[in-house]
Design an enzyme around this catalytic site. Structure first.
Site, PDB file in Angstrom:
ATOM      1  N   LYS A   1      -2.509   7.401   8.528  1.00 61.09           N
ATOM      2  CA  LYS A   1      -1.972   6.044   8.388  1.00 61.09           C
ATOM      3  C   LYS A   1      -0.742   5.808   9.267  1.00 61.09           C
ATOM      4  O   LYS A   1       0.056   6.709   9.495  1.00 61.09           O
ATOM      5  CB  LYS A   1      -1.631   5.759   6.921  1.00 61.09           C
ATOM      6  CG  LYS A   1      -2.860   5.548   6.045  1.00 61.09           C
ATOM      7  CD  LYS A   1      -2.480   4.857   4.761  1.00 61.09           C
ATOM      8  CE  LYS A   1      -3.689   4.324   4.019  1.00 61.09           C
ATOM      9  NZ  LYS A   1      -3.309   3.530   2.847  1.00 61.09           N
TER      10      LYS A   1
ATOM     11  N   ASP B   1       0.829  -1.201   0.000  1.00 59.05           N
ATOM     12  CA  ASP B   1       0.000   0.000   0.000  1.00 59.05           C
ATOM     13  C   ASP B   1       0.867   1.257   0.000  1.00 59.05           C
ATOM     14  O   ASP B   1       0.526   2.256  -0.630  1.00 59.05           O
ATOM     15  CB  ASP B   1      -0.915   0.021   1.233  1.00 59.05           C
ATOM     16  CG  ASP B   1      -2.013  -1.022   1.147  1.00 59.05           C
ATOM     17  OD1 ASP B   1      -2.184  -1.608   0.054  1.00 59.05           O
ATOM     18  OD2 ASP B   1      -2.702  -1.253   2.160  1.00 59.05           O
TER      19      ASP B   1
ATOM     20  N   GLU C   1     -17.065  -1.703   7.081  1.00 57.92           N
ATOM     21  CA  GLU C   1     -15.956  -2.535   6.614  1.00 57.92           C
ATOM     22  C   GLU C   1     -16.197  -3.983   7.014  1.00 57.92           C
ATOM     23  O   GLU C   1     -16.448  -4.284   8.182  1.00 57.92           O
ATOM     24  CB  GLU C   1     -14.644  -2.047   7.243  1.00 57.92           C
ATOM     25  CG  GLU C   1     -13.406  -2.510   6.542  1.00 57.92           C
ATOM     26  CD  GLU C   1     -12.943  -1.529   5.460  1.00 57.92           C
ATOM     27  OE1 GLU C   1     -11.894  -1.792   4.846  1.00 57.92           O
ATOM     28  OE2 GLU C   1     -13.627  -0.510   5.219  1.00 57.92           O
TER      29      GLU C   1
ATOM     30  N   CYS D   1      23.462 -31.482  10.308  1.00 57.11           N
ATOM     31  CA  CYS D   1      24.097 -32.756  10.684  1.00 57.11           C
ATOM     32  C   CYS D   1      24.239 -33.734   9.523  1.00 57.11           C
ATOM     33  O   CYS D   1      24.869 -34.783   9.670  1.00 57.11           O
ATOM     34  CB  CYS D   1      23.315 -33.413  11.822  1.00 57.11           C
ATOM     35  SG  CYS D   1      21.699 -34.065  11.337  1.00 57.11           S
TER      36      CYS D   1
ATOM     37  N   ASP E   1       0.559   4.367  -2.465  1.00 58.24           N
ATOM     38  CA  ASP E   1       0.354   5.732  -1.964  1.00 58.24           C
ATOM     39  C   ASP E   1       1.424   6.673  -2.504  1.00 58.24           C
ATOM     40  O   ASP E   1       1.138   7.823  -2.847  1.00 58.24           O
ATOM     41  CB  ASP E   1       0.381   5.747  -0.432  1.00 58.24           C
ATOM     42  CG  ASP E   1      -0.821   5.039   0.179  1.00 58.24           C
ATOM     43  OD1 ASP E   1      -1.855   4.936  -0.507  1.00 58.24           O
ATOM     44  OD2 ASP E   1      -0.723   4.600   1.340  1.00 58.24           O
TER      45      ASP E   1
ATOM     46  N   CYS F   1      21.519 -34.227  16.069  1.00 58.21           N
ATOM     47  CA  CYS F   1      21.553 -32.980  15.291  1.00 58.21           C
ATOM     48  C   CYS F   1      21.754 -31.816  16.255  1.00 58.21           C
ATOM     49  O   CYS F   1      20.920 -31.571  17.132  1.00 58.21           O
ATOM     50  CB  CYS F   1      20.252 -32.803  14.512  1.00 58.21           C
ATOM     51  SG  CYS F   1      20.170 -31.253  13.593  1.00 58.21           S
TER      52      CYS F   1
ATOM     53  N   LYS G   1      -8.975   2.576  11.494  1.00 58.26           N
ATOM     54  CA  LYS G   1      -9.035   2.383  10.043  1.00 58.26           C
ATOM     55  C   LYS G   1      -8.856   0.892   9.764  1.00 58.26           C
ATOM     56  O   LYS G   1      -7.741   0.375   9.722  1.00 58.26           O
ATOM     57  CB  LYS G   1      -7.969   3.199   9.313  1.00 58.26           C
ATOM     58  CG  LYS G   1      -8.130   3.139   7.795  1.00 58.26           C
ATOM     59  CD  LYS G   1      -7.128   4.023   7.092  1.00 58.26           C
ATOM     60  CE  LYS G   1      -7.385   4.017   5.589  1.00 58.26           C
ATOM     61  NZ  LYS G   1      -7.327   2.672   4.997  1.00 58.26           N
TER      62      LYS G   1
ATOM     63  N   GLU H   1     -11.768   7.018  14.811  1.00 55.06           N
ATOM     64  CA  GLU H   1     -12.092   5.595  14.702  1.00 55.06           C
ATOM     65  C   GLU H   1     -10.861   4.826  14.218  1.00 55.06           C
ATOM     66  O   GLU H   1      -9.894   5.414  13.739  1.00 55.06           O
ATOM     67  CB  GLU H   1     -13.228   5.382  13.687  1.00 55.06           C
ATOM     68  CG  GLU H   1     -14.446   6.249  13.903  1.00 55.06           C
ATOM     69  CD  GLU H   1     -15.379   6.233  12.689  1.00 55.06           C
ATOM     70  OE1 GLU H   1     -15.472   5.191  12.021  1.00 55.06           O
ATOM     71  OE2 GLU H   1     -15.996   7.274  12.407  1.00 55.06           O
TER      72      GLU H   1
ATOM     73  N   SER I   1     -13.611   7.742  -1.152  1.00 56.87           N
ATOM     74  CA  SER I   1     -12.531   7.319  -0.256  1.00 56.87           C
ATOM     75  C   SER I   1     -12.062   8.535   0.536  1.00 56.87           C
ATOM     76  O   SER I   1     -12.623   9.620   0.424  1.00 56.87           O
ATOM     77  CB  SER I   1     -11.388   6.707  -1.056  1.00 56.87           C
ATOM     78  OG  SER I   1     -10.918   7.640  -2.001  1.00 56.87           O
TER      79      SER I   1
END
EC number: 6.5.1.2
Length: 671
Positions: free
Chosen positions: A314, A32, A173, A411, A36, A432, A115, A113, A81
């Site tokens: 973000k 992302d 969402e 080993c 961006d 081992c 995201k 809130e 958005s």
């Protein structure tokens, strides 16, 4: 040198390609943060050259076209958005722009809130009944996912309460809790199905199934955060007021929504959420900040693709791109061979990452990974960094195939992969050195024997110098022998010896967990200890008897039975007891004599608890006569579901098992 027009064309083409992969194919190729960055670069160029903006530029629309396989729904109110900010300076600049535009002394209150990192959807209710649901799509037209949304238990098919509008479109969402994501991938690896790169992709893939029966099996959940269409009714005149009203009507709303009276309070909220992020139980990639007053929102209005009254703040990127320089193979305490990608170092979520797990041979094949590839690396919370996908469009010409070893890289013993298992293992056992080291590190770890001061580097030296071969050898160490180790003076050596002496007094459950029996975690060890009470009884148990223990099926029972059937393991246990390792005699708890609603019940905890730690809750339940298991089965009597409960909750509902929330658990604990 490229002309401005060429730069714009190239940026738009690249962004459209990645929008298609992200929104339509649910198979993003770049992080992302990289998307961006490209979008910011395009927006800056268009700002300098507004005459070159085209109507179909990615800056002028929200998402990507819907799949033709679904019928389409046109949004009556566009689903826009949000603009993004990535640091405090940018947020404060946004805050100032808002204050300047309002041009009044009226106070601004922010509603903050989480995201959520899922899939945005709109759900239309007519007279309180769910009639349709759609994805965001391109912001104007989305895909009709009504049948799939109806399978999500968190979403009410009918609203309840008073004054429900004739037509109400809620927006929110759909996302997948981390526990559910892990369960889906675990099942997929076992059956050869599709493994998802992250919870967001899994949520999108689950929600956009053409067969709703598949969606119904996925533990999707939902939080609402806004409204689109509103007809034949009224809503409060603040954003928070609307969310609280939605909750009264039965719609799920995050309990982390917070009002902030100043920019300083918003920043404090941001940092608190960032701190809590690893414990939420679901993925978020920032916080959303909105003006609470609807009147002020209307006054500010919108730009082309986003509201002026809200912004997404973000977190530092959890995904970045880098190159795979090599692939090496590590050997774990049970002999598991794990491929590890050695990377060109890159900062991910504030940490310099130079290695990433590749899990197993199947994962390498699924990724199509070659040495030299450009890859996307993801790091979430405390999770070990992993390779999400290969950027095939930028594969160099000189990449090399990854060859899985047929012999142990430590080993030289044969590597064996049992049919039906994803993991290949070294067959060398304790000959081992790698297995010996990892077994001893597990034995002394905090949740096992808890030997303070016995770190990984000390264990490595003890094995390399042949001082220690089995866990029992640890208790034979002297301060004199330890003093010969690197960076180990007489005082430190004596402290380790004292810690080993202290560790001899333990519990039966910790001792079992420390032995490192395959598939036996803390919860299973506690269950075995509580059920059998003594080591002698457990050693003598048959596979059938072992399966009577909550959370123990045929696979775990077989591993436990085989462990105690092996003479070398019994010899090590005898040596440990001879060195003085001991635990209190079992206290027999008769559930019938305990006056508690939990007495005699098999209980499973799932999701995040806010009022007490999971360990404290387990201890309290056991005190009251409960058996606490780690997974849900037909043997389970009760599931306690905290926030963002995932696949365990879904399975409990499927099996018809009683479910209570944390508040009810606390009430019963106090009764």
């Amino acid at each position: 040198m490229e002309s401005i027009e060429q730069q714009l064309t190239e940026l738009r083409t690249t962004l459209r390609h990645h929008e298609y992969l992200y929104h339509v194919m649910d198979a993003p190729e770049i992080p992302d943060a990289e998307y961006d960055r490209l979008m910011r670069e395009l927006r800056e160029l268009e700002t300098k050259h507004p005459e070159l903006i085209t109507p179909d530029s990615p800056t002028q629309r929200v998402g990507a076209a819907p799949l033709a396989a679904f019928s389409q729904i046109r949004h009556e109110v566009p689903m826009l958005s949000l603009d993004n900010v990535f640091d405090e300076e940018s947020f404060l600049a946004f805050n100032k722009r808002v204050q300047d535009r309002l041009k009044s002394n009226e106070k601004v209150t922010w509603c903050c809130e989480l995201k959520l990192d899922g899939l945005a959807v709109s759900i239309l209710y007519e007279n309180g009944v769910l009639v349709s649901a759609a994805t965001r799509g391109d912001g104007t037209t989305g895909e009709d996912i009504t049948s799939n949304v109806r399978t999500i238990r968190a979403i009410p098919l009918k609203l309840h309460g008073e004054n429900i509008p004739a037509r109400l479109e809620v927006r929110g969402e759909v996302f997948l809790p981390q526990a559910g994501f892990e369960k889906i991938n675990e099942d997929a690896r076992r059956t050869g199905g599709k493994v998802f790169a992250n919870p967001r992709n899994a949520a999108a893939g689950s929600l956009r199934q053409l067969d709703p029966r598949i969606t119904a099996k996925r533990p999707l959940t939902f939080f609402c955060y806004g409204v689109g269409v509103l007809e034949g009714g009224e809503l409060p005149d603040t954003h928070l007021g609307r969310l609280l009203q939605f909750k009264k009507w039965g719609l799920p709303v995050s309990d982390r929504v917070t009002l902030c009276e100043s920019a300083e309070e918003v920043l404090a909220f941001y940092h608190k959420v960032e701190e809590d992020r690893p414990t939420l139980g679901f993925d978020i990639d920032g916080v959303v900040i909105k003006i609470n007053s609807l009147a002020q929102q209307e006054q500010l209005g919108f730009v082309a693709r986003a509201p002026r009254w809200a912004v997404a703040f973000k977190f530092p990127a959890q995904e970045q791109m880098t190159f795979v320089r090599d692939v090496e193979f590590q050997v774990g305490r049970t002999g598991a061979i794990t491929p590890v990608a050695r990377l060109e170092p890159v900062h991910v979520a504030g940490v310099l990452v130079s290695n990433a797990t590749l899990h197993n041979a199947d994962e390498i094949e699924r990724l199509g990974l070659r040495i030299g590839d450009k890859v996307v690396i993801r790091r979430a919370g405390d999770v070990i960094p992993q390779v999400v996908n290969v950027v095939l469009s930028e594969r160099p010409e000189d990449t090399r195939e990854v060859v899985f070893p047929t012999h142990c890289p430590v080993c030289g013993s044969d590597v064996e992969r049992v049919e039906g298992e994803a993991v290949a293992r070294c067959t060398g056992g304790l000959i081992c050195g790698a297995q010996r080291k990892e077994s001893l590190k597990h034995f002394v770890s905090r949740r096992a024997m808890d030997v303070d001061g016995m770190g990984d580097k000390i264990i490595d030296q003890l094995v390399e110098k042949e001082y220690v071969h089995t866990p029992a050898d640890l208790f034979k160490l002297t301060a004199g022998k330890l003093t010969g180790l690197e960076r180990m003076g007489p005082k430190s050596a004596q402290n380790v010896v004292n810690a080993l002496e202290k560790a001899k007094e333990t519990t039966f459950a910790r001792f079992l967990y420390a032995l490192g029996i395959r598939e036996v975690g803390e919860a299973t060890a506690a269950g075995l200890a509580a059920y059998f009470g003594t080591l002698e009884a457990l050693e003598a148990a048959s596979i059938e008897e072992l399966q009577k223990v909550p959370d123990v099926g045929i696979v775990v029972a077989s591993h436990v039975h085989n462990f105690f059937a092996e003479e070398s393991n019994r010899n090590v246990i005898s040596e440990l007891l001879a060195e003085g390792v001991h635990w209190p005699a079992p206290v027999v708890i008769n559930a019938e004599e305990i006056d508690s609603p939990f007495a005699g019940k098999t209980v499973v905890l799932t999701g995040s608890l806010s009022q007490m730690s999971r360990d404290d809750a387990k201890a309290r339940l056991v005190e009251l006569g409960a058996k606490v298991a780690g997974s849900v089965s037909k043997k389970t009597d009760l599931v306690i579901a905290g926030e963002a409960a995932g696949s365990k909750l879904a399975k409990a509902q499927e099996l018809g098992i009683e479910v209570i929330d944390e508040a009810e658990m606390l009430r019963l604990l106090g009764s």
